[in-house]
Design an enzyme around this catalytic site. Sequence first.
Site, PDB file in Angstrom:
ATOM      1  N   GLY A  58       0.761  -1.262   0.000  1.00 46.41           N
ATOM      2  CA  GLY A  58       0.000   0.000   0.000  1.00 46.41           C
ATOM      3  C   GLY A  58       0.779   1.293   0.000  1.00 46.41           C
ATOM      4  O   GLY A  58       0.267   2.318  -0.447  1.00 46.41           O
ATOM      5  N   GLU A 112       4.168   3.907   5.899  1.00 46.26           N
ATOM      6  CA  GLU A 112       2.970   3.068   5.835  1.00 46.26           C
ATOM      7  C   GLU A 112       1.830   3.863   5.197  1.00 46.26           C
ATOM      8  O   GLU A 112       1.747   5.092   5.350  1.00 46.26           O
ATOM      9  CB  GLU A 112       2.626   2.622   7.266  1.00 46.26           C
ATOM     10  CG  GLU A 112       1.382   1.804   7.431  1.00 46.26           C
ATOM     11  CD  GLU A 112       1.388   0.467   6.694  1.00 46.26           C
ATOM     12  OE1 GLU A 112       1.638   0.472   5.476  1.00 46.26           O
ATOM     13  OE2 GLU A 112       1.097  -0.557   7.329  1.00 46.26           O
ATOM     14  N   ASP A 113       0.959   3.166   4.483  1.00 44.69           N
ATOM     15  CA  ASP A 113      -0.192   3.849   3.894  1.00 44.69           C
ATOM     16  C   ASP A 113      -1.225   4.198   4.954  1.00 44.69           C
ATOM     17  O   ASP A 113      -1.713   5.309   5.029  1.00 44.69           O
ATOM     18  CB  ASP A 113      -0.834   3.022   2.764  1.00 44.69           C
ATOM     19  CG  ASP A 113      -1.175   1.589   3.179  1.00 44.69           C
ATOM     20  OD1 ASP A 113      -0.821   1.172   4.307  1.00 44.69           O
ATOM     21  OD2 ASP A 113      -1.795   0.872   2.375  1.00 44.69           O
ATOM     22  N   ASP A 116      -4.198   1.024  11.041  1.00 43.43           N
ATOM     23  CA  ASP A 116      -5.591   0.698  11.363  1.00 43.43           C
ATOM     24  C   ASP A 116      -5.624   0.097  12.774  1.00 43.43           C
ATOM     25  O   ASP A 116      -5.648   0.821  13.754  1.00 43.43           O
ATOM     26  CB  ASP A 116      -6.055  -0.268  10.265  1.00 43.43           C
ATOM     27  CG  ASP A 116      -7.508  -0.674  10.366  1.00 43.43           C
ATOM     28  OD1 ASP A 116      -8.349   0.064   9.850  1.00 43.43           O
ATOM     29  OD2 ASP A 116      -7.796  -1.731  10.937  1.00 43.43           O
ATOM     30  N   LYS A 144      -6.138   5.639  11.563  1.00 41.32           N
ATOM     31  CA  LYS A 144      -7.522   5.487  12.058  1.00 41.32           C
ATOM     32  C   LYS A 144      -7.460   5.370  13.581  1.00 41.32           C
ATOM     33  O   LYS A 144      -7.350   4.252  14.107  1.00 41.32           O
ATOM     34  CB  LYS A 144      -8.148   4.205  11.494  1.00 41.32           C
ATOM     35  CG  LYS A 144      -8.519   4.257  10.021  1.00 41.32           C
ATOM     36  CD  LYS A 144      -9.173   2.934   9.611  1.00 41.32           C
ATOM     37  CE  LYS A 144      -9.527   2.905   8.144  1.00 41.32           C
ATOM     38  NZ  LYS A 144      -9.924   1.549   7.702  1.00 41.32           N
ATOM     39  N   PHE A 165     -13.747   2.339   5.487  1.00 38.81           N
ATOM     40  CA  PHE A 165     -12.850   1.682   4.533  1.00 38.81           C
ATOM     41  C   PHE A 165     -12.518   2.620   3.374  1.00 38.81           C
ATOM     42  O   PHE A 165     -13.398   3.191   2.735  1.00 38.81           O
ATOM     43  CB  PHE A 165     -13.466   0.381   4.010  1.00 38.81           C
ATOM     44  CG  PHE A 165     -12.472  -0.430   3.251  1.00 38.81           C
ATOM     45  CD1 PHE A 165     -11.457  -1.105   3.916  1.00 38.81           C
ATOM     46  CD2 PHE A 165     -12.510  -0.491   1.875  1.00 38.81           C
ATOM     47  CE1 PHE A 165     -10.493  -1.829   3.214  1.00 38.81           C
ATOM     48  CE2 PHE A 165     -11.567  -1.212   1.161  1.00 38.81           C
ATOM     49  CZ  PHE A 165     -10.560  -1.890   1.835  1.00 38.81           C
ATOM     50  N   ASP A 172      -6.081  -0.499  -1.460  1.00 38.17           N
ATOM     51  CA  ASP A 172      -6.886  -1.341  -2.351  1.00 38.17           C
ATOM     52  C   ASP A 172      -8.120  -1.902  -1.669  1.00 38.17           C
ATOM     53  O   ASP A 172      -8.206  -1.975  -0.453  1.00 38.17           O
ATOM     54  CB  ASP A 172      -6.054  -2.538  -2.835  1.00 38.17           C
ATOM     55  CG  ASP A 172      -5.809  -3.543  -1.710  1.00 38.17           C
ATOM     56  OD1 ASP A 172      -5.363  -3.124  -0.629  1.00 38.17           O
ATOM     57  OD2 ASP A 172      -6.092  -4.741  -1.901  1.00 38.17           O
ATOM     58  N   ARG A 178      -5.728   0.641  -6.326  1.00 40.91           N
ATOM     59  CA  ARG A 178      -4.536   1.313  -5.791  1.00 40.91           C
ATOM     60  C   ARG A 178      -4.129   2.506  -6.647  1.00 40.91           C
ATOM     61  O   ARG A 178      -3.537   3.461  -6.151  1.00 40.91           O
ATOM     62  CB  ARG A 178      -3.349   0.338  -5.726  1.00 40.91           C
ATOM     63  CG  ARG A 178      -3.538  -0.798  -4.726  1.00 40.91           C
ATOM     64  CD  ARG A 178      -2.208  -1.504  -4.483  1.00 40.91           C
ATOM     65  NE  ARG A 178      -2.366  -2.802  -3.845  1.00 40.91           N
ATOM     66  CZ  ARG A 178      -2.434  -3.005  -2.536  1.00 40.91           C
ATOM     67  NH1 ARG A 178      -2.390  -1.971  -1.718  1.00 40.91           N
ATOM     68  NH2 ARG A 178      -2.566  -4.209  -2.042  1.00 40.91           N
TER      69      ARG A 178
HETATM   70  P1  IMP Z   1      -3.302  -2.875  10.687  1.00 39.67           P
HETATM   71  O1  IMP Z   1      -2.283  -3.954  10.877  1.00 39.67           O
HETATM   72  O2  IMP Z   1      -4.668  -3.302  11.158  1.00 39.67           O
HETATM   73  O3  IMP Z   1      -2.898  -1.543  11.277  1.00 39.67           O
HETATM   74  O4  IMP Z   1      -3.516  -2.721   9.170  1.00 39.67           O
HETATM   75  C1  IMP Z   1      -2.694  -2.035   8.374  1.00 39.67           C
HETATM   76  C2  IMP Z   1      -2.850  -2.452   6.932  1.00 39.67           C
HETATM   77  O5  IMP Z   1      -4.196  -2.820   6.619  1.00 39.67           O
HETATM   78  C3  IMP Z   1      -2.515  -1.293   6.053  1.00 39.67           C
HETATM   79  O6  IMP Z   1      -1.176  -1.311   5.715  1.00 39.67           O
HETATM   80  C4  IMP Z   1      -3.412  -1.525   4.853  1.00 39.67           C
HETATM   81  O7  IMP Z   1      -2.719  -2.340   3.924  1.00 39.67           O
HETATM   82  C5  IMP Z   1      -4.588  -2.273   5.378  1.00 39.67           C
HETATM   83  N1  IMP Z   1      -5.748  -1.357   5.593  1.00 39.67           N
HETATM   84  C6  IMP Z   1      -6.181  -0.855   6.763  1.00 39.67           C
HETATM   85  N2  IMP Z   1      -7.249  -0.054   6.602  1.00 39.67           N
HETATM   86  C7  IMP Z   1      -7.484  -0.037   5.275  1.00 39.67           C
HETATM   87  C8  IMP Z   1      -8.462   0.651   4.449  1.00 39.67           C
HETATM   88  O8  IMP Z   1      -9.328   1.431   4.906  1.00 39.67           O
HETATM   89  N3  IMP Z   1      -8.372   0.430   3.110  1.00 39.67           N
HETATM   90  C9  IMP Z   1      -7.434  -0.398   2.561  1.00 39.67           C
HETATM   91  N4  IMP Z   1      -6.505  -1.044   3.277  1.00 39.67           N
HETATM   92  C10 IMP Z   1      -6.536  -0.867   4.631  1.00 39.67           C
HETATM   93 MG    MG Z   2      -0.299  -1.604   4.067  1.00 41.59          MG
END
Ligand code: IMP
Ligand code: MG
Length: 189
Positions: A58, A112-113, A116, A144, A165, A172, A178
Amino acid sequence: MSQICKMVQGQQKVKVHNKTFRLYLPEKQIREKIREIAAQIDGDLHGKEPLFMAILNGSFFFAADLLRELSFISEITFVKIASYHGTSSTGQVRNLIGVDEQVKGRHVVILEDIVDSGLTMKYLVAELEHKGAASIRIATLLLKPDALKEPIHPHYVCFSVPNDFLIGYGLDYDKMGRNLRDIYVLDAE
Ligand code: IMP
Ligand code: MG
């Protein structure tokens, strides 16, 4: 398969697979914020030879735009970590391409994109600590705050966003979207 959908920059709505998304952050606003973050990183890390570590897939647009805004010549490497499937986190982190760089004694900036749940970040930070990084900073395009399950505090955040989302600018929905220039949010169904 996703239906063929024409991409027009700045369009208000896009359809990806079976879902509709509406315009949330235009590219211009994203690029302005990235310039601000780059200026902060410049001030904080110029002369320290930081190692930028972008998390695939991402963050590739964010990394490309951010690094080209820096005033100093620098080094980038990539890791590939996945925790998402469809529109929700699986709660498990899969390490697909690990840290192969020498990070001992380096000032690492993770790119990082979106943060979450924070699981991905917790996993990578622990690995970098284990490998002896001198310092670890996190730069994320999106955060977030309401979804965080881990105590992650990124140093650089372009936008804090609600727990919805998002797609576009590297993000993506099931592998698609993307390459949208702007960021879109899932429309209420
Ligand atoms: P985490 O490990 O839950 O913090 O998730 C991080 C990863 O989940 C990010 O690097 C994204 O690739 C993916 N992700 C989290 N939220 C979204 C979203 O709203 N849209 C798309 N990908 C997401
Ligand atoms: Mg990611």
